[in-house]
Enzyme design. Sequence first.
Site, PDB file in Angstrom:
ATOM      1  N   ILE A  30      -5.823  42.690  10.695  1.00 60.65           N
ATOM      2  CA  ILE A  30      -7.311  42.699  10.596  1.00 60.65           C
ATOM      3  C   ILE A  30      -8.014  41.461   9.780  1.00 60.65           C
ATOM      4  O   ILE A  30      -9.117  41.357   9.858  1.00 60.65           O
ATOM      5  CB  ILE A  30      -7.499  43.897   9.753  1.00 60.65           C
ATOM      6  CG1 ILE A  30      -8.954  44.504  10.014  1.00 60.65           C
ATOM      7  CG2 ILE A  30      -7.199  43.927   8.392  1.00 60.65           C
ATOM      8  CD1 ILE A  30      -9.387  45.865   9.629  1.00 60.65           C
ATOM      9  N   HIS A  96       7.479  45.282   8.298  1.00 58.90           N
ATOM     10  CA  HIS A  96       6.613  44.388   9.478  1.00 58.90           C
ATOM     11  C   HIS A  96       6.896  42.792   9.296  1.00 58.90           C
ATOM     12  O   HIS A  96       6.966  42.550   8.196  1.00 58.90           O
ATOM     13  CB  HIS A  96       5.087  44.885   9.201  1.00 58.90           C
ATOM     14  CG  HIS A  96       4.349  44.645   8.256  1.00 58.90           C
ATOM     15  ND1 HIS A  96       4.580  45.354   6.933  1.00 58.90           N
ATOM     16  CD2 HIS A  96       3.912  43.324   7.608  1.00 58.90           C
ATOM     17  CE1 HIS A  96       4.119  44.837   5.931  1.00 58.90           C
ATOM     18  NE2 HIS A  96       3.326  43.604   6.246  1.00 58.90           N
TER      19      HIS A  96
END
Length: 110
Positions: A30, A96
């Site tokens: 984002i 991640h």
Amino acid sequence: MSTLFTKIINGEIPGTIVYEDDHVVAFKDIVPFAPVHIIIVTRSEISGIAALPETGDHIYLLNAAKKIAEQQGVTNGYRLVINQGEDGGQTVEHLHVHLLGGRPLAWPPG
Ligand code: 5GP
């Protein structure tokens, strides 16, 4: 309670998914730090490298990263980053890999 990234995987909060298989899901960050900035996350909620099991979804992260790099066209090179813990800059406790590319990347990182 689900992690933020599990909510993106499940479509409970929006995300631009660019790749998925049985073990990992990848979506655009984002707040991108580079023209290509993809988060590749395990489907299972492993909190980070410090909690890594012997085997599981995480063993598929590198192969997925290679495929996504090809898909994203970062033919001139890219960087994979895993942040662990507070000093490592980890903000989301769900394992991640950051895939960064599309511009020259400075080294060493800060
Ligand atoms: P970390 O700091 O844990 O290594 O990386 C977490 C990353 O998740 C950050 O780069 C951050 O910009 C990204 N991120 C945080 N919230 C969201 C969100 O709601 N959607 C997406 N796509 N990325 C997010």
